[in-house]
Every structure is written in C-alpha cells, then in structure tokens.
Design an enzyme around this catalytic site. Structure first.
Site, mmCIF file in Angstrom:
data_model
loop_
_atom_site.group_PDB
_atom_site.id
_atom_site.type_symbol
_atom_site.label_atom_id
_atom_site.label_comp_id
_atom_site.label_asym_id
_atom_site.label_seq_id
_atom_site.Cartn_x
_atom_site.Cartn_y
_atom_site.Cartn_z
ATOM 1 N N ARG A 1 14.288 32.091 43.215
ATOM 2 C CA ARG A 1 15.380 31.113 43.213
ATOM 3 C C ARG A 1 16.691 31.769 42.779
ATOM 4 O O ARG A 1 17.763 31.203 42.996
ATOM 5 C CB ARG A 1 15.039 29.947 42.298
ATOM 6 C CG ARG A 1 13.794 29.171 42.715
ATOM 7 C CD ARG A 1 13.345 28.209 41.628
ATOM 8 N NE ARG A 1 14.343 27.197 41.359
ATOM 9 C CZ ARG A 1 14.327 26.408 40.270
ATOM 10 N NH1 ARG A 1 13.388 26.561 39.349
ATOM 11 N NH2 ARG A 1 15.271 25.504 40.110
ATOM 12 N N ARG B 1 14.253 19.759 49.225
ATOM 13 C CA ARG B 1 13.758 18.373 49.284
ATOM 14 C C ARG B 1 13.851 17.817 50.700
ATOM 15 O O ARG B 1 12.994 17.059 51.124
ATOM 16 C CB ARG B 1 14.556 17.480 48.329
ATOM 17 C CG ARG B 1 14.714 18.015 46.919
ATOM 18 C CD ARG B 1 13.407 18.297 46.225
ATOM 19 N NE ARG B 1 13.611 18.760 44.857
ATOM 20 C CZ ARG B 1 12.780 19.528 44.189
ATOM 21 N NH1 ARG B 1 11.667 19.962 44.769
ATOM 22 N NH2 ARG B 1 13.033 19.887 42.958
ATOM 23 N N LYS C 1 23.475 26.354 38.204
ATOM 24 C CA LYS C 1 22.451 26.138 37.181
ATOM 25 C C LYS C 1 21.723 27.457 36.903
ATOM 26 O O LYS C 1 21.729 28.343 37.760
ATOM 27 C CB LYS C 1 21.474 25.046 37.629
ATOM 28 C CG LYS C 1 20.732 25.309 38.940
ATOM 29 C CD LYS C 1 19.947 24.089 39.366
ATOM 30 C CE LYS C 1 19.120 24.373 40.610
ATOM 31 N NZ LYS C 1 18.441 23.174 41.127
ATOM 32 N N HIS C 2 21.165 27.639 35.710
ATOM 33 C CA HIS C 2 20.972 26.724 34.590
ATOM 34 C C HIS C 2 21.659 27.350 33.384
ATOM 35 O O HIS C 2 21.177 28.353 32.879
ATOM 36 C CB HIS C 2 19.510 26.512 34.296
ATOM 37 C CG HIS C 2 18.684 26.126 35.488
ATOM 38 N ND1 HIS C 2 18.230 27.042 36.422
ATOM 39 C CD2 HIS C 2 18.232 24.902 35.899
ATOM 40 C CE1 HIS C 2 17.510 26.414 37.346
ATOM 41 N NE2 HIS C 2 17.506 25.110 37.067
ATOM 42 N N HIS D 1 9.599 23.585 32.117
ATOM 43 C CA HIS D 1 8.925 22.332 32.434
ATOM 44 C C HIS D 1 7.760 22.089 31.479
ATOM 45 O O HIS D 1 7.390 20.942 31.212
ATOM 46 C CB HIS D 1 8.399 22.357 33.868
ATOM 47 C CG HIS D 1 9.467 22.354 34.909
ATOM 48 N ND1 HIS D 1 10.105 23.507 35.305
ATOM 49 C CD2 HIS D 1 10.002 21.349 35.648
ATOM 50 C CE1 HIS D 1 11.010 23.209 36.237
ATOM 51 N NE2 HIS D 1 10.961 21.917 36.466
ATOM 52 N N ASP E 1 19.549 19.335 32.932
ATOM 53 C CA ASP E 1 18.347 19.423 33.755
ATOM 54 C C ASP E 1 17.505 18.197 33.415
ATOM 55 O O ASP E 1 17.846 17.406 32.518
ATOM 56 C CB ASP E 1 17.600 20.727 33.438
ATOM 57 C CG ASP E 1 16.738 21.209 34.600
ATOM 58 O OD1 ASP E 1 16.441 20.385 35.496
ATOM 59 O OD2 ASP E 1 16.353 22.387 34.610
#
Length: 857
Positions: free
Chosen positions: A207, A146, A238-239, A251, A324
């Site tokens: 990831r 980010r 995570k996760h 998602h 999440d």
C-alpha cells in the site's frame, strides 16, 4: 487550508428550493442538484454555521457507514447499530457530515447502484440540514479498493513506485478520482503516504509507494494533484505521522514506532510535507504510538502534541484531519469508546471515522460540549473546515450525480488502456538464472497455482496455452498442495503466485504457501515464482531460478505479467524496496532499484535432437512411457527424433510410436520413413522406421525429401537416393520456420557423408532467403570431419555435440566407443543463446542435445 477550487457562485438558492428539488430525486435518471450557496466561500460557511444547531454541528464531525444498496433499504443491521432501519434514516438521525462505502455494507455493487445510493443519501442530508454529505471510500487501488470492476482498476502504490513515474501516479489518481466523482464519491482516503521501511509490516506493505522517503514524497504529491486538481475530489493522505515501520497491525494491536525525532524527520515526515505543499485537503491519523513525538503513550489519533503541535503548528496544515477507524484496537485499548472521540477532538481532529457505537460517541460529544469540557467554539473550528472543504469540492452547488453520464465516465476503454500502460511498466523481473524468460510463443500446458490464479490463467489461455488453474489461496491445505504437485508433473511449466507467504504470524501461520512453492521447485520441472503482493516473499524460495513481482492481482497487473512472460513487452519495473535475505535479514537478496530486463523483439525457441533407439535407458529396451518422460524433461518447443520405430516388428509392438508420443506430450507430430517395407504378413501394418518431429506449434506442412544414403542396413553400402530427410514447416509469430530432421550414415563412410552434405545444402537452398532454418539430427562422425565443412558453412551460427558414449548391444561396432554427433544447427537469422547435453537425463547410447535459440522479429 489550501486555496479552494475556483467556483462561480452567482445563484442564491434557498433551503426550501433545495428540498423541493430533491423530493423525487432518487427515482430520476438525471439530477442537477442545488442547495444554498452564496457568492463567497466565507460568507456561505458563516451563514451555514450560524443557522446550525449544536446537534447538527456535532453530526458534521462523524463519518459512518450504513447498510443497504439504496438509501431507503431497510436493514436489520442498521436497526441494531443505529436504532433506525434505512441508510437515509441513519443520515437524518445523526445529522451525519459524511458516510463511507464498503462492499460489506452492500454499498458498492455496481456504478449505477452506487450513484443512486449517493443521490438518495444526499437527498436525505439536504432535507435534514441543507448541507450535502461528504461521501468517502478507501480506493487506494492495488490490494485495497472498494469500487470494483467495471470501474477501472489501477495498479496500487508499490506498483506505481516500481514505475518510478510521477506522471503515471498522477494519471491514475486523476482518472480514478473522476470515476469516483461520477458515482457520487467525493472523498478518497488515498494516497498512502507511509514509508514502508519494515519488510515485516503486516498492514502497509504494498500500500506504500516505497521504502525511499523521497520517492514516496514525489508520488504522494503527484497523486494529491491527480485526485484534487484532475479528479476534482478530496484526497486524504494517510496515516500521519507515518505507519511504515511497524510489525504490528493497528487493527489488532497498538503499534509502537521507535523512530527518534531525527529518524521521523528524515523518513516519515517528507511525504506528508510534500502532500501539504501539493494542497492536500485532508489527512488521516494513525493509531500508532511514537514516543519520540509524544512520550505519553497515547496513539497519534489522540495526541495533541502530534496533531496540533506538529501537524497544525509545525507543518502548518489547516485542512481537515480525520481519524482512522475508531473501531480499531490500536485506538481502543487505552480509553473507552465514549472517551475516544473527546480526546481525538481535543488533540485536533475534525472528523471521527466509524466509531464502534455511533450513538454513544455522538451523545458523548454532545454532553462534553453541554458540560463545558469542549467548547462550542472548538466544534465550530472543525465544522468550518468541513464546510469549506465541501464547498471547495463543488458538492454544495452540485450534490447530485447525473445517472446518464456514469457509464460514459466509469470504466471506459480509454481508462482501461491507461491502467494497462501503467501496469506494463510495473512488472519487475527479479531473477532469471535459468534463462527461462521470455518464454517462446509455443503453445504449452501451464499449471497456474497459488493465490488468485484465474486472471493469469485466462491471460495465458488467450496466448494459446492450455492453462490448468489450481487456486490454493493464502493458506493451502495439504490436499490442495498435493493436487497442485500432481498437476505440475503433467505440465510443461508451472507459474505459482504467492501472497504474503513471508507472513507466518497472521496470513499463513503454518507456512503452507512456502510448503507449496518449495514442493513445486523440488519436482525439477520449470517453475516461475511470482510475488503478487509483497515482493519480500521471494526470499523464502532460495532454489527458485525465475522470480518476479507484480505488487497486486488486478486484471491489468496479471495481463502485464503474461506479456512479460511471453516477451511481448520488456520487464521495466524497478524494486521500490530492498528485499532482505532469508533467514539472515542483515543480508540483502535484491537491493532497492533492482530489476532485470530483456529485449522483447527477440523471440525464444527451444529445439532438441533426440535419438530414441535405446528408449531413454541404458538397457537398450524401448519403453514408450519412459521415452515420453525423457522427452518431456527436455522442455523443448521442437524435438527432432531419430530411429523412430513405427510398426517395426516386435520392438514397437505394432504401435504408432510417434503418434502416441505426441498424444502423451500434447504436441504435434510429423514422420518421415527411411525404410518403408511390406508388412510381414497379411493384415499387419506396413513396417516403417525413420525420423520424426514433435512440435508445440501446429505443423503447416511436412515433406520427406530424398537424400543419398546407404541402400540397406546389410553390409552392402550402395549409395542411392532414398527418403528419410524430414522437413516440417511451422509458423512462429508470423515467421516461416523450416525444421529439417535427419539420421545419416550409420556406417560412417566419408564419401557417403560428402554426398549427403551436398544433398542437404541443395534442399536448404530451396527455401526463401528470409525463412528461418534449423537442422536437427545425428551423425556418426567427428564434427571436424572435412566432408561436413560445407554443412557448417551453410549453417553458420553454431552446433552442439554430444560426447563419446559406450556402445551397447545394438550399437555399431558392438562394444567399442562410437563418436555420435547429435546436432542442432541453425541458419541465418537465428542465434544460439546456449546449447547443452542435459546431464540429468537417463543415459543412452545416444545423448540428446538442447539448444536455446532466438530470432529478431
């Protein structure tokens, strides 16, 4: 809960003092914030919890985003979602325990802006409740980040897996954590502890550190220590309970993990256990269904058997459990948005991340407590964990960041250097069947196409290449594909970057990346295929002879790729996953741990010898364009040319042949006339016929040496010294290289050849002993002829010989076979890696020879 970080809390500060201290904080340039603290963690938590209202307690459970670059920026999107205009208003209205930053919320434009936003939001929270915010973001690095540049961009998880270095994994997390803390981010939702054993995983992939549970566990623990002990921020694994074996993106759907209990224990559990042993502060849940752990069909985020039974009781984790995003389809399909936060809390969750309707979710929890469904004691359990975490992280005593220190911490030259060191160890060379790598340092025209090629293009430009960049993205249009193919025909080399080209379900539904790459490979020109995200892409390009993986497109990863391409560093990465073959995934294309390398101290150089007498065709008709195409196909750094017509009657049409070839190929040219006659008539150019050199390297010097040769081409072989032995001097990485080009003894007279060999060795002896020497040319004699022995003795390493060819109308004798020797011979210090006569080039009465050479720096 792991032991809190040691703090010396010797000051008792009142809420009134805290509020006064922050009243003008946002506008200031330096803040040393204060809030209530007691000389004991448990006491401060108890006192704070005792004075909180139920509304404030419930607010601590929520971590939400707010739109706007400053705390006081009014944004209509906030009004629509929260009913208030500014981020500060959002924090105050819902008494939020935490916020999360994204680029799309305008929260992360640059370090100073982030730091000011963080201070402003902390001021709003302290004024409201006296409790600082937990400010979070997803800074996994690699493909998910980010906070962009100028903050340091470290390689991501799978790139770290390729280095096999726990030390570098911890270093990246520690430095990254310090940079985040400097701008007020107190929690990083990293590392990813999932074991990516499914190559079709659309959401995890690179990831994850690896498909190997032990390696994932080792690097997860290292990063937890880096973030928390070195970076002094909260780390979130995570996760849970493990998202690595799914072909569904949570998602957009509800993934079902069909691992048995034994498989979960062996594959998914070890990284989370390692994180807990390393003292992890927070764990994020996954919106996945694992029937072996909970047969109810509830996603793990809402599963008490998974979160309380396994995570809390079996793994004995007493830190903060956060969901999440509650806006993801994987958690929303079964229950409504008002029910989801209640079931999450009942399952054992402490923090609720990004509910779709924050007001609905907040009021639903309040109503559940007031109605008796959830006890206030249960809420207190979570709030106590959250408060302990905030105190342990240091934000209770120091909630504000010093704006004057941001630039001294974020994106420093030292951090960039460390990021580059890590990236340099991650680049993985998967295939080098054509022996294309390392490239020679010669300037060349390179097409860089595919996904996000600009960074690599810049790195190649910095190394002297002329880079043509064609950004075709993840879903290239046919027009972009056609443009890239056209550009490839004009380039010496193509590097094409792919991003999830394997994924034709979501990323690239029409397989346009595969069409682009396979089209480039079909051109027959040299192509390097680089998977810049999932390494699984390379399985779809069976004809690719040169493939690499970088696991991300960060600037340091592209710089490392450029270094590997040019042999400045050795490729050191080892595959952290296995790559299954395509179309049969039961076969393995590259196993776990695969990774090729080479000696970066060896500098490559490709040299060719080519006689252009027949114009690159069997018809013996000279054609400049056809000859240029044949020379381009050699893909050589240096080409020695024989029988070059420059202003020689009608055949060259009075064109400067060598200059035009150089212009068409983007090379430098040197020419030495063998025959240099008066013009046939006034006003016409002087007639010249001789030898030449084309070089991708600039020519430092050229010289036309005299050498014994026949006096004319008439039947009058009178030996005499005459020009026509070309020397071209070039510089290759600081080494002086002499390229000699010759066209000797058309009449094949042994006595003349003997004189020529003597002249040649004398010329070569004039160079410094440490200089490099290459002889290119053609001889009309058998290489075993005794008069040539002295030449091969001087040029000790190797030579290459073309086979006999049928004579054409311009050869001598007219129709009988002629033994023509096209040679590339090298002196001391040069090694011939391989040499060959390219079979694919158009036939001629002379055939070229190409030698792949190297020398040690």
């Amino acid at each position: 809960m792991p032991a809190p970080l040691p703090l010396r809390l010797t000051r008792r500060q009142s809420l009134g003092l805290a509020a006064a201290a922050v009243a003008g904080s946002v506008a200031g340039t330096s803040l040393a914030g204060t809030t209530t603290a007691y000389a004991g963690t448990d006491r401060w938590v108890r006192e704070t919890l005792r004075r909180m209202s139920l509304e404030q307690k419930v607010g601590q459970l929520f971590v939400c985003y707010a739109y706007g670059p400053t705390a006081d920026t009014a944004d209509a999107r906030n009004t629509s979602l929260y009913g208030v205009a500014t981020p500060a208003d959002v924090v105050r209205k819902f008494h939020l325990g935490g916020v999360i930053y994204f680029a799309w919320t305008d929260s992360v434009k640059d370090p100073q802006q982030i730091a000011r936003l963080s201070n402003g939001l902390q001021s709003a929270s302290l004024t409201d409740s006296g409790i600082p915010l937990q400010i979070s973001t997803d800074q996994e690095y690699g493909v998910v980040f980010r906070v962009g540049p100028p903050a340091t961009q470290f390689p991501g998880a799978m790139a770290l897996g390729a280095t096999r270095s726990a030390q570098y994994a911890r270093l990246a997390a520690g430095l990254g954590g310090r940079e985040l803390k400097a701008v007020g981010v107190t929690t990083d939702f990293a590392p990813v502890a999932d074991v990516n054993i499914n190559p079709l995983n659309p959401v995890i992939g690179v990831r994850s550190f690896s498909s190997d549970p032990a390696l994932v566990a080792e690097l997860t623990a290292a990063q937890v220590k880096g973030y928390q002990r070195d970076g002094r921020i909260v780390s979130t694994a995570k996760h849970f309970p493990g998202h690595g074996d799914t072909a569904t993106d949570s998602h957009t759907g509800i993934p079902v993990i069909d691992h048995s209990l034994e498989e979960w224990t062996r594959i998914d559990r070890p990284p989370f256990e390692a994180a807990i042993r390393a003292g992890i502060d927070s764990i994020m849940t996954a919106h996945i269904v694992v029937p072996a752990l909970d047969p109810s069909g509830d996603p793990a985020t809402l599963s008490r058997p998974i979160l309380t039974g396994i995570l809390r009781e079996q793994l004995r984790f007493d830190g903060v459990v956060i969901t999440d995003s509650l806006g993801m389809k994987g958690v929303r399909d079964k229950y409504g948005d008002a029910e989801i936060p209640l079931r999450a809390i009942e399952a054992g969750v402490d923090q609720l991340l990004m509910p779709v309707d924050p007001g609905l979710a907040y009021n639903s929890v309040l109503s559940a407590v007031r109605g008796g469904r959830i006890s206030e004691a249960r809420i207190d359990q979570s709030v106590e964990r959250i408060l302990k975490l905030k105190l342990a992280t240091g934000i209770v005593d120091h909630p504000y960041v010093d704006l004057t220190r941001v630039a001294k911490v974020v994106g420093t030259a030292a951090n960039y250097a460390d990021a580059q060191r890590i990236a340099d160890l991650s680049t993985t060379l998967l295939k080098n069947d054509a022996g294309l790598l390392p490239l020679s340092p010669a300037p060349r025209k390179i097409l860089v196409a595919g996904y996000s090629p600009a960074g690599l293009g810049t790195a190649l430009q910095d190394r002297g290449a002329t880079a043509v960049v064609k950004d075709t993205g993840t879903t290239p249009t046919d027009a972009k594909i056609d443009a890239a193919l056209a550009a490839a025909g004009d380039a010496d080399l193509t590097v094409v970057l792919t991003n999830k080209a394997w994924d034709t379900e979501v990323t690239d539904k029409q397989a346009k990346q595969q069409k682009l790459v396979n089209g480039l490979l079909a051109t027959g020109r040299p192509v390097i295929v680089v998977a810049v995200r999932d390494p699984y892409d390379v399985a779809h390009f069976a004809s690719a002879q040169t493939t690499l993986a970088t696991y991300g497109t960060a600037a340091v990863s592209m710089a490392a790729l450029a270094k590997v391409l040019y042999g400045e560093i050795a490729p050191a990465g080892k595959l952290p996953v296995a790559i299954p073959a395509h179309p049969d995934p039961s076969e393995t294309l590259h196993p776990f741990g695969h990774g090729l390398t080479f000696d970066p101290r060896q500098t490559r150089l490709t040299v060719a010898s080519y006689n252009i007498h027949a114009g690159a065709g069997e018809d013996n008709v000279f054609d400049l364009d056809r000859t240029a195409q044949a020379l381009k196909a050699l893909d050589a750094d240096v080409i020695g040319l024989q029988e070059v017509d420059v202003h020689w009657d009608a055949r060259s049409q009075w064109r400067d042949t060598i200059a035009e070839l150089a212009a068409k190929l983007g090379m430098y040219a040197g020419f030495a006339p063998i025959y240099d006659l008066d013009p046939p008539s006034a006003g016409q150019p002087r007639r010249e016929y001789g030898v030449g050199v084309l070089s991708r390297f600039p020519l430092v010097r050229t010289e036309n040496h005299p050498i014994t040769r026949l006096s004319t081409q008439d039947p009058n072989p009178v030996p005499a010294l005459a020009p026509g032995f070309l020397e071209a001097e070039i510089d290759v990485r600081g080494r002086r290289l002499h390229v000699y080009c010759t066209h000797l003894d058309y009449r094949a007279d042994p006595s003349v050849r003997a004189l020529q060999v003597g002249d040649t060795t004398k010329i070569l002896a004039g160079d410094r002993r440490k200089d490099l020497q290459i002889l290119v040319g053609d001889f009309n004699a058998d290489p075993a002829a005794p008069e040539l022995a002295g030449l091969w003795t001087r040029l000790t390493d190797a030579w290459a010989v073309a086979e006999s060819t049928s004579g054409g109308p311009n050869t001598y004798p007219a129709v009988d076979p002629v033994k023509r020797i096209d040679v590339v011979a090298v002196g001391t210090g040069l090694r011939v890696r391989q040499a060959a006569v390219p079979a694919e080039l158009a036939a001629s009465d002379h055939r070229p020879v190409v030698a792949d050479l190297s020398f040690h720096l």
